[in-house]
Structures are given as C-alpha cells and as structure tokens.
Design a protein around this motif. Structure first.
Motif, PDB file in Angstrom:
ATOM      1  N   MET A  84      11.623  56.846  58.422  1.00 35.60           N
ATOM      2  CA  MET A  84      12.582  57.089  59.483  1.00 35.60           C
ATOM      3  C   MET A  84      13.638  58.081  59.008  1.00 35.60           C
ATOM      4  N   HIS A  85      14.084  57.885  57.787  1.00 35.12           N
ATOM      5  CA  HIS A  85      15.090  58.773  57.213  1.00 35.12           C
ATOM      6  C   HIS A  85      14.593  60.224  57.252  1.00 35.12           C
ATOM      7  N   ARG A  86      13.387  60.438  56.757  1.00 38.01           N
ATOM      8  CA  ARG A  86      12.820  61.793  56.724  1.00 38.01           C
ATOM      9  C   ARG A  86      12.633  62.367  58.125  1.00 38.01           C
ATOM     10  N   ALA A  87      12.269  61.528  59.070  1.00 37.66           N
ATOM     11  CA  ALA A  87      12.048  61.997  60.441  1.00 37.66           C
ATOM     12  C   ALA A  87      13.329  62.517  61.069  1.00 37.66           C
ATOM     13  N   LEU A  88      14.471  61.962  60.682  1.00 36.86           N
ATOM     14  CA  LEU A  88      15.752  62.387  61.249  1.00 36.86           C
ATOM     15  C   LEU A  88      16.292  63.678  60.627  1.00 36.86           C
ATOM     16  N   LEU A  89      15.913  63.977  59.405  1.00 37.60           N
ATOM     17  CA  LEU A  89      16.499  65.108  58.676  1.00 37.60           C
ATOM     18  C   LEU A  89      16.447  66.440  59.425  1.00 37.60           C
ATOM     19  N   PRO A  90      15.316  66.834  60.024  1.00 38.10           N
ATOM     20  CA  PRO A  90      15.292  68.135  60.708  1.00 38.10           C
ATOM     21  C   PRO A  90      16.215  68.212  61.926  1.00 38.10           C
ATOM     22  N   ALA A  91      16.601  67.079  62.462  1.00 40.63           N
ATOM     23  CA  ALA A  91      17.397  67.059  63.691  1.00 40.63           C
ATOM     24  C   ALA A  91      18.878  66.765  63.452  1.00 40.63           C
ATOM     25  N   LEU A  92      19.280  66.585  62.207  1.00 43.29           N
ATOM     26  CA  LEU A  92      20.672  66.228  61.932  1.00 43.29           C
ATOM     27  C   LEU A  92      21.627  67.360  62.268  1.00 43.29           C
ATOM     28  N   PRO A  93      22.729  67.033  62.927  1.00 45.46           N
ATOM     29  CA  PRO A  93      23.787  68.038  63.061  1.00 45.46           C
ATOM     30  C   PRO A  93      24.238  68.447  61.652  1.00 45.46           C
ATOM     31  N   GLN A  94      24.654  69.675  61.503  1.00 44.22           N
ATOM     32  CA  GLN A  94      24.931  70.241  60.187  1.00 44.22           C
ATOM     33  C   GLN A  94      25.938  69.450  59.365  1.00 44.22           C
ATOM     34  N   ASP A  95      26.896  68.834  59.977  1.00 44.83           N
ATOM     35  CA  ASP A  95      27.946  68.128  59.229  1.00 44.83           C
ATOM     36  C   ASP A  95      27.656  66.640  59.060  1.00 44.83           C
ATOM     37  N   CYS A  96      26.440  66.192  59.382  1.00 44.80           N
ATOM     38  CA  CYS A  96      26.119  64.765  59.360  1.00 44.80           C
ATOM     39  C   CYS A  96      25.152  64.414  58.233  1.00 44.80           C
ATOM     40  N   GLU A  97      25.087  63.113  57.973  1.00 41.20           N
ATOM     41  CA  GLU A  97      24.191  62.597  56.947  1.00 41.20           C
ATOM     42  C   GLU A  97      23.593  61.280  57.434  1.00 41.20           C
ATOM     43  N   VAL A  98      22.424  60.931  56.899  1.00 39.08           N
ATOM     44  CA  VAL A  98      21.787  59.644  57.166  1.00 39.08           C
ATOM     45  C   VAL A  98      22.168  58.707  56.028  1.00 39.08           C
ATOM     46  N   PHE A  99      22.629  57.509  56.372  1.00 38.02           N
ATOM     47  CA  PHE A  99      23.042  56.519  55.372  1.00 38.02           C
ATOM     48  C   PHE A  99      22.214  55.256  55.539  1.00 38.02           C
ATOM     49  N   GLN A 100      21.895  54.614  54.403  1.00 38.53           N
ATOM     50  CA  GLN A 100      21.077  53.406  54.445  1.00 38.53           C
ATOM     51  C   GLN A 100      21.830  52.136  54.099  1.00 38.53           C
ATOM     52  N   THR A 101      22.971  52.206  53.516  1.00 39.77           N
ATOM     53  CA  THR A 101      23.706  50.984  53.165  1.00 39.77           C
ATOM     54  C   THR A 101      25.176  51.109  53.524  1.00 39.77           C
ATOM     55  N   LEU A 102      25.482  51.807  54.567  1.00 38.46           N
ATOM     56  CA  LEU A 102      26.859  52.043  54.969  1.00 38.46           C
ATOM     57  C   LEU A 102      27.325  50.956  55.938  1.00 38.46           C
ATOM     58  N   GLY A 103      28.390  50.274  55.577  1.00 38.74           N
ATOM     59  CA  GLY A 103      28.979  49.307  56.486  1.00 38.74           C
ATOM     60  C   GLY A 103      29.607  50.018  57.672  1.00 38.74           C
ATOM     61  N   VAL A 104      29.499  49.405  58.843  1.00 42.33           N
ATOM     62  CA  VAL A 104      30.070  49.958  60.069  1.00 42.33           C
ATOM     63  C   VAL A 104      31.026  48.925  60.644  1.00 42.33           C
ATOM     64  N   GLU A 160      11.930  64.484  69.307  1.00 37.04           N
ATOM     65  CA  GLU A 160      10.960  63.449  69.650  1.00 37.04           C
ATOM     66  C   GLU A 160      10.418  62.862  68.362  1.00 37.04           C
ATOM     67  N   LEU A 161      10.549  61.564  68.204  1.00 36.22           N
ATOM     68  CA  LEU A 161      10.047  60.891  67.012  1.00 36.22           C
ATOM     69  C   LEU A 161       8.619  60.434  67.249  1.00 36.22           C
ATOM     70  N   ASP A 162       7.774  60.735  66.313  1.00 35.80           N
ATOM     71  CA  ASP A 162       6.392  60.293  66.337  1.00 35.80           C
ATOM     72  C   ASP A 162       6.368  58.892  65.739  1.00 35.80           C
ATOM     73  N   THR A 163       6.022  57.887  66.514  1.00 32.51           N
ATOM     74  CA  THR A 163       6.067  56.503  66.048  1.00 32.51           C
ATOM     75  C   THR A 163       4.753  56.051  65.425  1.00 32.51           C
ATOM     76  N   ASP A 164       3.788  56.941  65.262  1.00 35.88           N
ATOM     77  CA  ASP A 164       2.535  56.591  64.587  1.00 35.88           C
ATOM     78  C   ASP A 164       2.791  56.007  63.211  1.00 35.88           C
ATOM     79  N   ARG A 165       3.766  56.543  62.522  1.00 38.41           N
ATOM     80  CA  ARG A 165       4.040  56.103  61.151  1.00 38.41           C
ATOM     81  C   ARG A 165       4.642  54.701  61.085  1.00 38.41           C
ATOM     82  N   PHE A 166       5.042  54.139  62.222  1.00 35.41           N
ATOM     83  CA  PHE A 166       5.647  52.807  62.228  1.00 35.41           C
ATOM     84  C   PHE A 166       4.587  51.703  62.228  1.00 35.41           C
TER      85      PHE A 166
END
Length: 137
Positions: free
Chosen positions: A1-21, A130-136
């Motif tokens: 999922m992380h890798r799938a989001l990378l090409p679509a990230l706004p330039q100033d954003c990051e994907v986080f996996q253990t960030l409290g909200v 568009e996310l390809d959900t085959d990998r899920f």
C-alpha cells in the motif's frame, strides 16, 4: 500500500506507518496503519499529528481489530476531519473488499465506495490515483 501511494503523493507530503493522530474533538489518539500528512505538519516531538492535517488514513483489518476499524476508527477519523479513509478489509462478510470513505462533514463520511479485491478504486484529490487492489488478495 505504501508503494502504491508514492507516485501520487503531493510533493510536500509523506506516508507514515506509525504516526499517532490526535483527534482533539473526541480527545483520542489513533495510529492508522498508514497515513499521509504534509511534512510540515508532523511534530518534531513524540506528540501526535493533528487529524485535521491528515489527508488520508488507511487501515488494514485483521481478525482481532475488524470491528474497531470498521466502526470506531471510521467514526473517529470523520470526527477528526480526515477527508479520506481507506479500509482494506479481507474479512468483509460480503467478500474481501476495499472501501473508501470520503466527503467528510459533520462527523461522518457522506460517500462510501466499496470495491471487491481485484477491482480498482480511485482516491480523490490530492492523490487522483486508481489503486489496483489485486495485490491485496
């Protein structure tokens, strides 16, 4: 999922996996499996990021947390103003599916799009992917 989001990230954003909200309106802190946040909004301390800065929260259900992800976290993320919540749910009663909740207003999501694993699901702005959900599967 992380890798799938990378090409679509706004330039100033990051994907986080253990960030409290932090969801101030309900006085709670949740840790999504993944979330997308502008780098400038990520605290430099151990404080949680503010929910209103989160662009996307993603949860991947497991047998022990399925109801929490489907109900409590969906409710909390909507109350926190997170514009998109993606739920990857292999335990869905109607078959493994991915659901995107969006159009957050007044503490709820007014739009839900559910796609079976193997189908494509489109994330809204600012991702526009568009996310390809085959990998899920």
């Amino acid at each position: 999922m992380h890798r799938a989001l990378l090409p679509a990230l706004p330039q100033d954003c990051e994907v986080f996996q253990t960030l409290g909200v932090g969801i101030s309106g309900i006085g709670a802190i949740y840790v999504p499996d993944l979330c997308v946040v502008p780098r400038s909004a990520v605290p430099r301390t151990s404080d949680p990021a503010a929910a209103e800065d989160v662009l996307l929260a993603v949860e991947i259900t497991s047998r022990c947390n399925v109801e929490h992800d489907r109900k409590r976290k969906k409710w909390a993320y909507a109350h926190g103003g997170i514009p998109q919540y993606l739920l990857i749910d292999a335990s869905d009663e109607e078959g493994a599916a991915v659901s995107l909740f969006s159009e957050q207003a007044g503490g709820s999501y007014r739009r839900a799009c559910r796609m079976a694993f193997g189908e494509r699901i489109k994330l809204g702005e600012p991702f526009d992917i568009e996310l390809d959900t085959d990998r899920f599967e």
